[in-house]
Motif scaffolding. Structure first.
Motif, PDB file in Angstrom:
ATOM      1  N   LEU A 276      11.587  -1.708  -3.289  1.00 22.56           N
ATOM      2  CA  LEU A 276      10.743  -2.587  -4.108  1.00 22.56           C
ATOM      3  C   LEU A 276      10.115  -3.677  -3.253  1.00 22.56           C
ATOM      4  CD1 LEU A 276      12.838  -5.078  -4.274  1.00 22.56           C
ATOM      5  CD2 LEU A 276      13.532  -4.074  -6.430  1.00 22.56           C
ATOM      6  N   GLY A 277      10.007  -3.389  -1.956  1.00 25.34           N
ATOM      7  CA  GLY A 277       9.279  -4.294  -1.075  1.00 25.34           C
ATOM      8  C   GLY A 277      10.136  -5.260  -0.284  1.00 25.34           C
ATOM      9  N   ARG A 278      11.468  -5.180  -0.418  1.00 25.83           N
ATOM     10  CA  ARG A 278      12.296  -6.001   0.477  1.00 25.83           C
ATOM     11  C   ARG A 278      11.986  -5.593   1.916  1.00 25.83           C
ATOM     12  NH1 ARG A 278      16.446  -8.789  -2.068  1.00 25.83           N
ATOM     13  NH2 ARG A 278      17.076  -8.029  -4.134  1.00 25.83           N
ATOM     14  N   GLY A 279      11.866  -6.586   2.793  1.00 25.49           N
ATOM     15  CA  GLY A 279      11.502  -6.291   4.169  1.00 25.49           C
ATOM     16  C   GLY A 279      10.007  -6.230   4.393  1.00 25.49           C
ATOM     17  N   THR A 280       9.229  -6.626   3.369  1.00 29.51           N
ATOM     18  CA  THR A 280       7.774  -6.756   3.506  1.00 29.51           C
ATOM     19  C   THR A 280       7.393  -8.172   3.075  1.00 29.51           C
ATOM     20  OG1 THR A 280       7.076  -6.173   1.248  1.00 29.51           O
ATOM     21  CG2 THR A 280       7.606  -4.348   2.750  1.00 29.51           C
ATOM     22  N   ASP A 281       6.106  -8.452   3.072  1.00 29.41           N
ATOM     23  CA  ASP A 281       5.626  -9.754   2.586  1.00 29.41           C
ATOM     24  C   ASP A 281       5.499  -9.801   1.070  1.00 29.41           C
ATOM     25  OD1 ASP A 281       5.438 -10.767   5.154  1.00 29.41           O
ATOM     26  OD2 ASP A 281       3.343 -10.141   5.401  1.00 29.41           O
ATOM     27  N   TRP A 282       5.832  -8.702   0.374  1.00 27.40           N
ATOM     28  CA  TRP A 282       5.572  -8.641  -1.078  1.00 27.40           C
ATOM     29  C   TRP A 282       6.774  -8.119  -1.865  1.00 27.40           C
ATOM     30  CZ3 TRP A 282       2.939  -4.677   1.859  1.00 27.40           C
ATOM     31  CH2 TRP A 282       1.925  -5.177   2.668  1.00 27.40           C
ATOM     32  N   PRO A 283       7.979  -8.614  -1.637  1.00 29.67           N
ATOM     33  CA  PRO A 283       9.113  -8.105  -2.417  1.00 29.67           C
ATOM     34  C   PRO A 283       8.908  -8.299  -3.912  1.00 29.67           C
ATOM     35  CG  PRO A 283       9.700 -10.133  -1.251  1.00 29.67           C
ATOM     36  CD  PRO A 283       8.373  -9.701  -0.729  1.00 29.67           C
ATOM     37  N   PHE A 284       9.284  -7.271  -4.671  1.00 27.12           N
ATOM     38  CA  PHE A 284       9.167  -7.227  -6.130  1.00 27.12           C
ATOM     39  C   PHE A 284       7.722  -7.161  -6.612  1.00 27.12           C
ATOM     40  CE2 PHE A 284      13.383  -8.986  -5.412  1.00 27.12           C
ATOM     41  CZ  PHE A 284      14.151  -8.211  -6.260  1.00 27.12           C
ATOM     42  N   GLU A 285       6.776  -6.983  -5.683  1.00 25.65           N
ATOM     43  CA  GLU A 285       5.365  -6.832  -6.062  1.00 25.65           C
ATOM     44  C   GLU A 285       4.806  -5.482  -5.634  1.00 25.65           C
ATOM     45  OE1 GLU A 285       2.793 -10.454  -5.841  1.00 25.65           O
ATOM     46  OE2 GLU A 285       4.420 -11.227  -4.587  1.00 25.65           O
ATOM     47  N   VAL A 286       5.637  -4.645  -5.009  1.00 22.40           N
ATOM     48  CA  VAL A 286       5.254  -3.283  -4.638  1.00 22.40           C
ATOM     49  C   VAL A 286       6.478  -2.392  -4.830  1.00 22.40           C
ATOM     50  CG1 VAL A 286       3.569  -4.088  -2.914  1.00 22.40           C
ATOM     51  CG2 VAL A 286       5.905  -3.570  -2.184  1.00 22.40           C
ATOM     52  N   TYR A 287       6.251  -1.104  -4.900  1.00 20.50           N
ATOM     53  CA  TYR A 287       7.379  -0.172  -4.828  1.00 20.50           C
ATOM     54  C   TYR A 287       6.905   1.127  -4.192  1.00 20.50           C
ATOM     55  CZ  TYR A 287       5.625   2.008  -9.227  1.00 20.50           C
ATOM     56  OH  TYR A 287       4.878   2.635 -10.192  1.00 20.50           O
ATOM     57  N   GLY A 288       7.840   1.817  -3.537  1.00 19.87           N
ATOM     58  CA  GLY A 288       7.461   3.048  -2.865  1.00 19.87           C
ATOM     59  C   GLY A 288       8.648   3.755  -2.230  1.00 19.87           C
ATOM     60  N   HIS A 289       8.374   4.991  -1.776  1.00 17.81           N
ATOM     61  CA  HIS A 289       9.414   5.837  -1.192  1.00 17.81           C
ATOM     62  C   HIS A 289       8.714   6.853  -0.286  1.00 17.81           C
ATOM     63  CE1 HIS A 289      12.427   9.125  -1.070  1.00 17.81           C
ATOM     64  NE2 HIS A 289      13.314   8.140  -1.253  1.00 17.81           N
ATOM     65  N   PRO A 290       9.364   7.323   0.777  1.00 19.27           N
ATOM     66  CA  PRO A 290       8.716   8.326   1.644  1.00 19.27           C
ATOM     67  C   PRO A 290       8.267   9.578   0.898  1.00 19.27           C
ATOM     68  CG  PRO A 290      10.643   7.402   2.738  1.00 19.27           C
ATOM     69  CD  PRO A 290      10.650   6.857   1.331  1.00 19.27           C
ATOM     70  N   ASP A 291       8.938   9.928  -0.214  1.00 16.02           N
ATOM     71  CA  ASP A 291       8.606  11.157  -0.939  1.00 16.02           C
ATOM     72  C   ASP A 291       7.679  10.935  -2.132  1.00 16.02           C
ATOM     73  OD1 ASP A 291      10.217  12.592   0.792  1.00 16.02           O
ATOM     74  OD2 ASP A 291      11.987  12.471  -0.501  1.00 16.02           O
ATOM     75  N   TYR A 292       7.205   9.706  -2.333  1.00 15.66           N
ATOM     76  CA  TYR A 292       6.320   9.430  -3.461  1.00 15.66           C
ATOM     77  C   TYR A 292       4.992  10.159  -3.239  1.00 15.66           C
ATOM     78  CZ  TYR A 292       3.881   6.695  -7.075  1.00 15.66           C
ATOM     79  OH  TYR A 292       3.169   6.305  -8.185  1.00 15.66           O
ATOM     80  N   LYS A 293       4.547  10.894  -4.253  1.00 14.67           N
ATOM     81  CA  LYS A 293       3.355  11.738  -4.129  1.00 14.67           C
ATOM     82  C   LYS A 293       2.147  11.111  -4.824  1.00 14.67           C
ATOM     83  CE  LYS A 293       5.765  15.215  -2.329  1.00 14.67           C
ATOM     84  NZ  LYS A 293       7.127  14.639  -2.428  1.00 14.67           N
ATOM     85  N   GLY A 294       0.973  11.333  -4.221  1.00 18.43           N
ATOM     86  CA  GLY A 294      -0.286  10.993  -4.881  1.00 18.43           C
ATOM     87  C   GLY A 294      -0.729   9.562  -4.742  1.00 18.43           C
ATOM     88  N   SER A 295      -0.353   8.881  -3.670  1.00 19.00           N
ATOM     89  CA  SER A 295      -0.751   7.488  -3.489  1.00 19.00           C
ATOM     90  C   SER A 295      -1.333   7.280  -2.103  1.00 19.00           C
ATOM     91  CB  SER A 295       0.458   6.560  -3.676  1.00 19.00           C
ATOM     92  OG  SER A 295       0.132   5.239  -3.310  1.00 19.00           O
ATOM     93  N   ASP A 296      -2.388   6.434  -2.008  1.00 18.46           N
ATOM     94  CA  ASP A 296      -2.931   6.081  -0.700  1.00 18.46           C
ATOM     95  C   ASP A 296      -2.466   4.693  -0.255  1.00 18.46           C
ATOM     96  OD1 ASP A 296      -4.350   4.525  -2.441  1.00 18.46           O
ATOM     97  OD2 ASP A 296      -6.327   5.327  -1.915  1.00 18.46           O
ATOM     98  N   PHE A 297      -1.562   4.072  -1.059  1.00 19.17           N
ATOM     99  CA  PHE A 297      -0.989   2.787  -0.671  1.00 19.17           C
ATOM    100  C   PHE A 297       0.345   3.026   0.021  1.00 19.17           C
ATOM    101  CE2 PHE A 297       1.978  -0.713  -1.764  1.00 19.17           C
ATOM    102  CZ  PHE A 297       1.362  -1.732  -1.040  1.00 19.17           C
TER     103      PHE A 297
END
Length: 403
Positions: A276-297
């Motif tokens: 959920l963005g821990r370790g980035t500049d936007w914790p709790f404002e993004v989410y993602g995973h290496p296997d997430y499909k269909g996104s260019d972010f």
């Protein structure tokens, strides 16, 4: 001609004067309509300093206990209050430790006052000699109004200690930035844990002062005790509809008001492999995973202060950017499981998506199953409508501020 010119000139001046007067009236009206500045409980020294004089005081606080540019600890010391001990919650007294990180007891360098960590991993609570050396516990800390945000849990433990040992307990109240509404299921006490200790919804909509009153009134202290000597110093100029912008980030990864407003909807990723963005500049404002499909972010979590070992460390994650979600939309969404449902569907992790921590966060055992069965966020939200109605009625006698 001269008379006519003079007439037009006077008319023009009169019109300008009326326009200026009208503008001044409008400006004054606008100023009059601006809400008065919220005054936190800690700033109302006349309401609590006399009560503390001549007593040995322990202060539960951290970096959020600010009144302007001064900490409430310093204000108390300057006004002759004998603070002998500092209790520190999750993230430590300075607020820079990771979520869940054990924090050792220490000494406050500025004042030399001992700091007794309540998040040292031992779970023993304050030592007997510490409790014996104090008369009153003061709580001044900025909460964000979520059942799984642990500051209220620390307050609850100390309230138990105070009740069992005949100590006074004082809450210097602060606004709840998520105090505008109530949402989410009431905790099934079979899932009681360090991230959920009371039978309250995920978003309870109460300040810590109001919640403290409810804890006593509902018999939620150990053994159902109701004999705690409790004082709440309320805020001034605050209602539950006040949009209170926090002057200090309450913890390392809740850095913005958008993150705080999205927190009721994004924290459940802590019970999944999704970042959920821990370790980035936007914790709790993004989410993602290496296997997430269909996104260019995409983003890559790194080891940083406050997130030393975040989920998906150094892995390229694909997912969703929530930084354009407006404050109004985030608040209106309440507890929105749509983000979790989206990630579940687009990572293809199936039964590897959820961990046991998910149930502790959401507070019920059936929501994981509903997501896996394909229920929508709205269908799931409908299952706790009665919980919200019941809790709002239950909490009403304890509210200090207009709804």
């Amino acid at each position: 001609m001269k008379f006519k010119a003079l007439f037009f000139a006077l008319t023009a001046l009169l019109a300008m004067g009326c326009a200026n007067a009208s503008k001044k009236s409008a400006d004054e009206a606008a100023v009059a309509q601006e809400p008065a500045e919220v005054v936190v409980g800690a700033a109302r020294l006349d309401q609590y300093v006399p009560q503390l004089k001549g007593k040995r005081v322990a202060l539960l606080s951290n970096h959020t206990g600010m009144v302007g540019d001064k900490h409430s600890l310093d204000l108390m010391l300057e006004n002759g209050v004998n603070v002998t001990t500092i209790f520190s919650p999750e993230h430590g007294f300075r607020g820079n430790a990771d979520a869940g990180e054990h924090v050792s007891s220490s000494v406050d360098e500025a004042t030399g006052i001992p700091i007794a960590s309540l998040y040292d991993g031992k779970g023993n609570g304050p030592a007997k000699e510490v409790i014996d050396s104090i008369d009153v516990i003061v709580c001044d800390i900025q909460d964000v109004g979520l059942r799984y945000y642990t500051y209220y849990c620390t307050m609850l433990r100390l309230m138990d200690v105070a009740a069992q040992n005949g100590k006074q307990f004082v809450v210097l109240d602060r606004p709840n930035p998520n105090g505008m509404y109530v949402d989410g299921p009431i905790l099934d006490m079979n899932y009681k844990s360090g991230v959920g200790m009371l039978p309250i919804p995920i978003v309870h909509g109460m300040t810590l002062g109001e919640l403290a009153k409810m804890i006593v009134g509902e018999g939620w202290l150990k053994d159902g005790r109701k004999d705690l000597d409790l004082t709440v110093v309320p805020c001034e100029n605050y209602t539950h509809q006040t949009r209170y912008e926090l002057p200090v980030a309450p913890s390392p990864n809740l850095r913005t008001m958008r993150a705080i407003y999205l927190y009721p909807s994004t924290c459940y990723f802590e019970g999944t492999p999704v970042s959920l963005g821990r370790g980035t500049d936007w914790p709790f404002e993004v989410y993602g995973h290496p296997d997430y499909k269909g996104s260019d972010f995409s983003f890559t979590p790194r080891s940083v202060p406050g997130a030393k070992n975040p989920p998906q460390l150094d892995q390229l994650c694909h997912g969703v950017d929530l930084r354009e979600v407006s404050y109004d939309d985030a608040i209106a969404g309440g507890v929105n499981l749509g983000y979790v449902i989206d990630a579940y569907n687009k990572t293809g992790l199936d039964d590897k998506f959820f961990t046991k921590f998910f149930e502790l966060l959401v507070g019920r055992g059936d929501i994981r199953t509903m997501i896996m069965e394909g229920k929508s966020a709205d269908e799931i939200k409908a299952t706790w409508t009665d919980d919200v109605t019941r809790f709002k009625a239950q909490r009403k006698p304890y509210l200090l501020y207009a709804e």
